[in-house]
Motif scaffolding. Structure first.
Motif, PDB file in Angstrom:
ATOM      1  N   LEU A  56      -8.871  -8.790 -45.242  1.00 18.96           N
ATOM      2  CA  LEU A  56      -8.288 -10.001 -44.197  1.00 18.96           C
ATOM      3  C   LEU A  56      -8.514 -11.393 -45.061  1.00 18.96           C
ATOM      4  CD1 LEU A  56     -11.130  -8.720 -41.178  1.00 18.96           C
ATOM      5  CD2 LEU A  56      -8.685  -8.171 -41.667  1.00 18.96           C
ATOM      6  N   ASN A  76      -5.103  -4.748 -33.997  1.00 12.07           N
ATOM      7  CA  ASN A  76      -5.201  -6.069 -33.857  1.00 12.07           C
ATOM      8  C   ASN A  76      -4.790  -6.429 -32.432  1.00 12.07           C
ATOM      9  OD1 ASN A  76      -2.124  -5.916 -34.276  1.00 12.07           O
ATOM     10  ND2 ASN A  76      -2.353  -8.161 -34.074  1.00 12.07           N
ATOM     11  N   HIS A 110     -10.105 -12.949 -36.549  1.00 11.80           N
ATOM     12  CA  HIS A 110      -9.403 -11.647 -36.719  1.00 11.80           C
ATOM     13  C   HIS A 110      -9.967 -10.567 -35.551  1.00 11.80           C
ATOM     14  CE1 HIS A 110      -7.410 -12.213 -40.492  1.00 11.80           C
ATOM     15  NE2 HIS A 110      -8.330 -13.072 -40.569  1.00 11.80           N
TER      16      HIS A 110
END
Length: 958
Positions: A480, A445, A535
């Motif tokens: 997610l 991430n 995301h």
């Protein structure tokens, strides 16, 4: 900073006296340092305060108090980026107070143990986060119930977090591991809530207990509760002096900081002897900090400041906040009791609660842990609500008491064995994953907070990986949470060493390297992948990197990825030959793009029928004569067509409220708000800036009248209508001067020291859109601080203002003349909007946004005939008008000179007196010139033309 004094100067008022604040310590850490080979920042002179200096001054005091058995608290306050987290936690080798405190504490324990002490030492560690008034356990996120953990009140302990995991630790390394674990969990929570670290408070809790036998031979426990708090960024919450929109939104966005400010102000007043109620109960944060602020604790506050001039107001607010906090006085006592007594008191407390619950005793507020002082100003209804709330906590208190009894009976070795077994398993999993990351393709991430980047890793072991949300059945390989994530969102597949990505749903938002994915696409090492609106991940392929190490960038940052998205959205993100102002504008764009995407996604999810888009507006388009271009947000109600321009700060304040609404919606709680608190609405009486007109006052500098019809333009330069404006010279009584008065001057500097009088008129506006009403104009003349306003005209799009205002300056200064000659008067047109017909009865927000996107091409074609006004046109209109008038006046002067020569020739005069020429040259009216010319025939010494030399007599005079 100089010694204990901090001085701050207002950059917009350089002649004002600087403000000074005195504290126990004032540290400078902006510059005057050098980086050592290991990365540590050490001072190059005495001005710079490194991390060791701060710890020795502050951290050691906390450590000494903890050894003495006192509760201790330290919290850092200030705006995002000012150094709060750096001071509390640190970065790399520049460790902050928390790690140094923990390290030194265990150094002290080991030293005493080596000296053969019989004292037993117990240390427990906890880590929690408060976001939008909800408490998250960062060491055990699976224990968080819906909506987070509850904050309870104990009669003796005060407020505490129910079911918060406290982990026994036996070394500094144990604490390091637990902090790493907490940071990873914090990243996951932040990603799920689309939040950043600056929007949450983090509290590290350490309980340090020393067990020994007292003089009577009884086992005694001396304990210290240490709270180290990294508060959320303060820039979105206002001080208690905030008013209007900022106060209302600031309180809703970050109730904790607002309430903390109120508590500090009340406690400061209380320390001065005033009888005030301290509102600890008004937020989760202040409940947990009650003992630290006004009870049994020794407390330190760090106020982190920004030295940048653009942050002057926020820095001054922080200094005032800290100045109030230093006035608070606490009364800390040593926490030392025999263990048997503690167990007995807990058991007695439970017996008392049992009687209360069975109705065998009369319930009082103090029995339930209430604060009598809190209740003094409460109404009967508030007291009853408090009673019910505290009664609900009795059962929880009993459970907490029983848990503590069991823990006291359990040996420290047993607690350690359990904790170490769990930690070993967790550490093994982390170590295994770290090894696999080196060789296995994976996604990691990116976060706006660089310390949270790389904390979430999804290994791609296999041939197919489904990406989706928590509602998908069966569960996706990569789950997610949050906005715009579909049940089946994307599919990642592999063929040998090659990886591919595609959308799993037609409306899934998926970007690779800033561009939308519309078909199956191959992934390369260091590709940036955006799922939904928030995301953001980097694809890592170790084999590709090893095979061609020079092909790929060494580091991929969140900022790089967002700039890429902005570039592909049509914004110029290059840095070549750009000014500092342009580069600041780019930074704002990078900040705003993901935030606007998120706001639109929330609007879709909650069906708010509102769309947001970025607009770049110059200072002049905002109705200002000077200033930098700013990134703003246009908020458009798709249902009724109303539009509003929000400045950056207002948009972000509203966005945090939107996040809170969405979070409540996700958790099944009541999320809808009344219109006055709804971040997606504007009050119906909100005024909007329709457009502006630039009026150049150059004609007044030449004492020439101005009468023009000028285009009203909006922030895009589009014509919104026309405005009839006049600026006319007048005498000191307000009588307008005409051409017949002939007051024209050839050089405006001639007016310095003379009186200047003129009248401004705004007659009417024409051609405004029918949706506007309650229209008026305003402007600020010369050095005025308050704007002049016309009357408000309602019920028409062609308002007649009939506005008139006289201005008189006696004497005129050179500054005024320069303003008139070269300056511009900005007249702003304001009004309110009337809502159009409802359009969204049959469509939801998502459908309306899609329909709008599909019709964008039509809109562009349909608007091709719209009139856009050249920004320089108005300037040239005034220039031409002034030049035309000047030319007319000069032509008149030349005519008078010709007439003078004709008079001399008619009377056969060879020369003209200098006095006559001067009068004709400076005559303000033809009659004055004619009167002077009557002297020419009477001049007996002028000579006759026949006696004159060959040259023209007129030329000789000139």
């Amino acid at each position: 900073m100089n010694g204990s004094t901090t001085t701050i100067k207002d950059p917009s008022a350089p002649n004002e006296e600087p403000k000074k604040f005195s504290f126990d310590f004032s540290y400078w850490s902006h510059d005057n340092y050098k980086e050592k080979p290991d990365g540590y920042l050490e001072p190059t002179n005495k001005k710079y305060a490194d991390q060791k200096t701060v710890f020795n001054d502050l951290g050691r005091g906390i450590l000494d108090n903890a050894w003495g058995g006192y509760n201790c608290s330290l919290f850092a306050y200030g705006q995002t980026g000012s150094g709060k987290s750096y001071s509390i936690v640190g970065y790399g080798p520049n460790k902050g107070i928390v790690p140094m405190f923990c390290e030194e504490m265990f150094v002290g324990i080991e030293k005493k143990q080596s000296e053969g002490t019989k004292t037993e030492f117990e240390v427990t560690f906890s880590m929690l986060e408060i976001y939008n008034e909800q408490v998250r356990d960062l060491l055990n996120p699976s224990s968080n119930k819906k909506g987070g953990l509850k904050v309870r009140q104990h009669p003796k302990k005060g407020f505490y977090v129910e079911s918060l995991q406290t982990v026994p630790v036996n070394s500094y390394k144990d604490i390091e591991n637990r902090m790493d674990e907490g940071t990873r969990n914090r990243t996951v929570a932040a990603t799920q809530m689309n939040a950043t670290s600056s929007r949450a408070h983090t509290i590290v809790g350490i309980v340090f207990t020393q067990k020994f036998k007292n003089d009577a031979g009884a086992e005694t426990a001396k304990s210290a509760v240490v709270n180290l708090v990294d508060l959320a960024g303060s820039e979105r919450a206002e001080s208690t002096g905030a008013t209007g929109d900022r106060l209302k939104e600031g309180a809703a966005i970050n109730q904790s900081l607002s309430t903390l400010g109120n508590c500090i102000a009340a406690l400061a007043d209380k320390s001065q002897g005033k009888n005030v109620r301290v509102p600890f109960r008004d937020s989760v944060l202040t409940k947990l900090l009650k003992n630290a602020l006004g009870g049994n604790s020794k407390t330190i506050m760090i106020a982190a400041l920004s030295p940048a001039d653009i942050n002057y107001e926020e820095t001054l607010s922080t200094l005032r906040y800290a100045d109030r906090a230093k006035q608070i006085k606490t009364a800390a006592v040593v926490n030392e009791d025999p263990t048997e007594k503690l167990i007995r008191e807990l058991q007695e407390e439970n017996e008392k609660l049992k009687k209360l619950m069975s109705g065998g005793g009369k319930i009082s507020m103090s029995d339930l842990g209430g604060d009598d002082e809190d209740q003094k100003n409460m109404s009967a209804a508030e007291k009853e609500a408090l009673r019910k709330e505290l009664e609900d906590e009795m059962k929880a208190q009993m459970e907490e008491n029983q848990r503590e009894v069991e823990l006291m009976k359990q040996s420290w070795q047993e607690k350690l064995r359990e904790a170490q077994a769990a930690a070993a398993q967790n550490d093994q999993e982390v170590a295994t994953k770290k090894d696999e990351v080196k060789t296995t393709p994976h996604l990691y991430n990116l976060n706006v907070d660089s310390q949270l980047s790389g904390m979430i890793v999804h290994l791609l072991k296999g041939t197919a990986f489904k990406v989706g949300n928590t509602k998908a059945d069966p569960k996706p390989d990569i789950v997610l949470s949050g906005l715009s994530i579909q049940k089946e969102h994307a599919l990642i597949t592999s063929q040998g060493d090659n990886f591919f990505i595609e959308r799993a749903a037609s409306d899934a938002k998926l970007l690779v390297n800033g561009e939308p994915v519309t078909a199956k696409e191959e992934l390369e090492h260091h590709d940036r992948v955006m799922f939904g609106t928030s995301h953001l991940y980097v694809f890592m392929h170790p084999k590709q990197q090893k095979a061609n190490p020079n092909k790929y960038p060494k580091v991929v940052t969140y900022e790089m990825a967002q700039e890429e998205i902005a570039q592909n959205s049509g914004f110029d993100m290059s840095t070549d030959k750009k000014s500092d102002e342009d580069l600041l504008l780019q930074e704002d764009l990078v900040d705003m793009l993901p935030a606007v995407e998120e706001a639109n996604a929330i609007s879709e999810e909650l069906d708010r029928k509102v769309k947001f888009e970025i607009v770049v507006i110059s200072a002049k388009a905002r109705g200002l004569t000077s200033g930098r271009t700013e990134v703003c947000v246009k908020m458009r109600n798709l249902d009724n067509g109303l539009e509003y321009i929000w400045p950056r700060d207002k948009f972000f304040r509203r966005k945090y409220m939107m996040q809170e609404m969405y979070q409540n919606y996700q958790e099944g709680e009541e999320w809808q708000l009344p219109d006055e608190k709804d971040p997606f609405t504007e009050p119906p009486d909100t005024e909007v800036h329709i457009g502006s007109v630039n009026v150049y006052l150059q004609s007044i500098a030449y004492l020439i009248d101005l009468r023009e019809t000028l285009e009203i333009t909006d922030y895009k330069g589009k014509e919104m209508g026309i405005l009839e404006v006049e600026a006319i010279p007048c005498n000191n009584k307000g009588k307008e001067l005409t051409e017949a008065d002939d007051v024209f001057v050839e050089d405006p500097s001639e007016l310095v020291g003379q009186p200047i009088n003129f009248v401004m008129k705004i007659q009417a506006a024409r051609g405004l859109l029918n949706k506007y009403t309650d229209i008026y104009c305003k402007y600020t003349m010369y050095l005025d601080t308050e704007p002049q306003r016309t009357q408000v005209v309602s019920g028409t799009s062609n308002p007649e203002f009939k506005y008139k205002k006289n201005f008189s300056y006696n004497p005129a200064t050179s500054q005024l003349i320069e303003y008139l000659k070269d300056g511009v008067l900005m007249i702003q047109v304001w009004g309110k909007q009337k809502a159009g017909d409802k359009k969204g009865k049959k469509m939801n927000t998502k459908e309306m946004m899609m329909a709008q996107a599909l019709s964008k091409g039509k809109d562009i074609a349909g608007n091709a005939g719209e009139k856009t006004v050249d920004a320089n046109k108005t300037f040239f209109v005034f220039q031409i008008a002034t030049l035309k008038k000047r030319q007319e006046r000069l032509q008149g002067k030349i005519g008078q000179f010709k007439k003078m020569v004709e008079v001399a020739e008619k009377h056969n005069k060879a020369r003209i007196q200098t006095e006559v020429v001067k009068v004709v040259l400076n005559a303000q009216h033809p009659k004055i010139a004619e009167a002077a010319m009557k002297k020419i025939p009477k001049d007996s010494e002028a000579g006759e033309l026949s006696d004159a030399p060959p040259k023209s007599a007129a030329c000789t005079i000139m």
